[in-house]
Design an enzyme around this catalytic site. Sequence first.
Site, PDB file in Angstrom:
ATOM      1  CG  ASN A  10      -1.737   1.226   1.385  1.00 22.30           C
ATOM      2  OD1 ASN A  10      -1.754   2.078   0.495  1.00 22.30           O
ATOM      3  ND2 ASN A  10      -2.435   1.347   2.497  1.00 22.30           N
ATOM      4  CD1 TRP A  11       3.367   0.942  -2.999  1.00 16.40           C
ATOM      5  CD2 TRP A  11       3.442   2.199  -4.856  1.00 16.40           C
ATOM      6  NE1 TRP A  11       4.022   0.222  -3.974  1.00 16.40           N
ATOM      7  CE2 TRP A  11       4.078   0.961  -5.121  1.00 16.40           C
ATOM      8  CE3 TRP A  11       3.354   3.145  -5.883  1.00 16.40           C
ATOM      9  CZ2 TRP A  11       4.642   0.665  -6.376  1.00 16.40           C
ATOM     10  CZ3 TRP A  11       3.905   2.844  -7.126  1.00 16.40           C
ATOM     11  CH2 TRP A  11       4.554   1.623  -7.363  1.00 16.40           C
ATOM     12  CE  LYS A  12      -0.233   3.190   4.819  1.00 15.37           C
ATOM     13  NZ  LYS A  12      -0.134   3.287   6.262  1.00 15.37           N
ATOM     14  CG  HIS A  98      -5.817   1.864   5.269  1.00 16.26           C
ATOM     15  ND1 HIS A  98      -5.373   2.815   6.151  1.00 16.26           N
ATOM     16  CD2 HIS A  98      -4.811   0.978   5.115  1.00 16.26           C
ATOM     17  CE1 HIS A  98      -4.126   2.518   6.514  1.00 16.26           C
ATOM     18  NE2 HIS A  98      -3.763   1.406   5.895  1.00 16.26           N
ATOM     19  CD  GLU A 100      -2.943   5.476   6.861  1.00 17.06           C
ATOM     20  OE1 GLU A 100      -2.904   5.536   5.622  1.00 17.06           O
ATOM     21  OE2 GLU A 100      -2.034   4.957   7.548  1.00 17.06           O
ATOM     22  CD  GLU A 168      -3.343  -2.454   7.326  1.00 11.52           C
ATOM     23  OE1 GLU A 168      -2.218  -2.665   6.888  1.00 11.52           O
ATOM     24  OE2 GLU A 168      -4.007  -1.451   7.046  1.00 11.52           O
ATOM     25  N   GLY A 174       2.642   2.226  10.982  1.00 13.99           N
ATOM     26  CA  GLY A 174       3.642   3.292  10.889  1.00 13.99           C
ATOM     27  C   GLY A 174       4.363   3.599  12.191  1.00 13.99           C
ATOM     28  CB  SER A 212       5.201  -1.936  12.119  1.00 14.23           C
ATOM     29  OG  SER A 212       4.849  -0.592  12.407  1.00 14.23           O
ATOM     30  N   GLY A 233       2.919  -1.092   4.319  1.00  9.97           N
ATOM     31  CA  GLY A 233       2.917   0.328   4.007  1.00  9.97           C
ATOM     32  C   GLY A 233       4.330   0.808   3.703  1.00  9.97           C
ATOM     33  N   GLY A 234       4.971   1.416   4.681  1.00  8.75           N
ATOM     34  CA  GLY A 234       6.276   2.055   4.481  1.00  8.75           C
ATOM     35  C   GLY A 234       7.299   1.182   3.769  1.00  8.75           C
TER      36      GLY A 234
HETATM   37  P1  13P Z   1       3.104   0.413   7.739  1.00  7.18           P
HETATM   38  O1  13P Z   1       3.602  -0.872   7.114  1.00  7.18           O
HETATM   39  O2  13P Z   1       3.832   1.626   7.259  1.00  7.18           O
HETATM   40  O3  13P Z   1       2.994   0.290   9.223  1.00  7.18           O
HETATM   41  O4  13P Z   1       1.595   0.613   7.198  1.00  7.18           O
HETATM   42  C1  13P Z   1       0.700  -0.426   7.280  1.00  7.18           C
HETATM   43  C2  13P Z   1      -0.503  -0.090   6.502  1.00  7.18           C
HETATM   44  O5  13P Z   1      -1.263   0.801   6.874  1.00  7.18           O
HETATM   45  C3  13P Z   1      -0.736  -0.817   5.254  1.00  7.18           C
HETATM   46  O6  13P Z   1      -2.026  -0.610   4.766  1.00  7.18           O
END
Ligand code: 13P
Length: 250
Positions: A10-12, A98, A100, A168, A174, A212, A233-234
Amino acid sequence: MAPRKLIAGNWKMNLLKAEGEALVRALGASLASEPKPACDVLVCPPFTLLGALAPLCGEAGLALGAQDCHAAPSGAFTGNVAAPMLADAGCAYVIVGHSERRSLHGEDNATVKAKAEAALAAGLVAIVCVGETEAERDSGKAEEIVVAQLLQSLPEGASAGSLVVAYEPVWAIGTGRTPTVAQVADMHAALRKALGGAVADAAAVRILYGGSVKPGNAAELLAVANVDGALVGGASLSHGDFWAICQSCG
Ligand code: 13P
């Protein structure tokens, strides 16, 4: 038999076109030249890159997904993107619900369910996200809360071919913090059980862990029973880290 694992990036709201193209090409080169990891690999870039990346993902052997969709198939919704548009752009998957989106855009379970149903109607696989806050974890009721969230967010008529669940924990996104292996095992078992009452082929639905996930913890998390992949994510923004996570599937 456990479903084949899925590693989803997930590149956000990250990466411009040249960066996204370079990342997809690098992943494609790894998939072509190194022993194949025991997983399917999916990238979910921002909307603006979907059209440009669709042919590159096809060549690279990567699946393409979006990060959100609207519940309506079209209409006067300025700034939104409909599920049929995502399918038209070459997506096979879309993330809905998600944390967010839930926290920053006020999306509740009913909204997430409607979006997931729109995804299925457009022929997309819906990745339905659920997870507890830190206060909910501390209350000792995380499993109850997350199971309720899942059941209220599930699209009608889902099957293993059209649904992926992503657990999640909000406090793990994050932050560099992750639940213990035992906490992940308990939550994924509870989600599998809940799916059993809602989806005919519940054993075949992929349940991803997200929050994470890094090269250093991926193998341990992916070895947990009922963990059928990861939503990253990251670490998905770095070819080396994301590829290492893919390789952790064995
Ligand atoms: P991180 O891997 O950066 O913690 O993010 C997880 C995430 O929200 C994937 O959708």
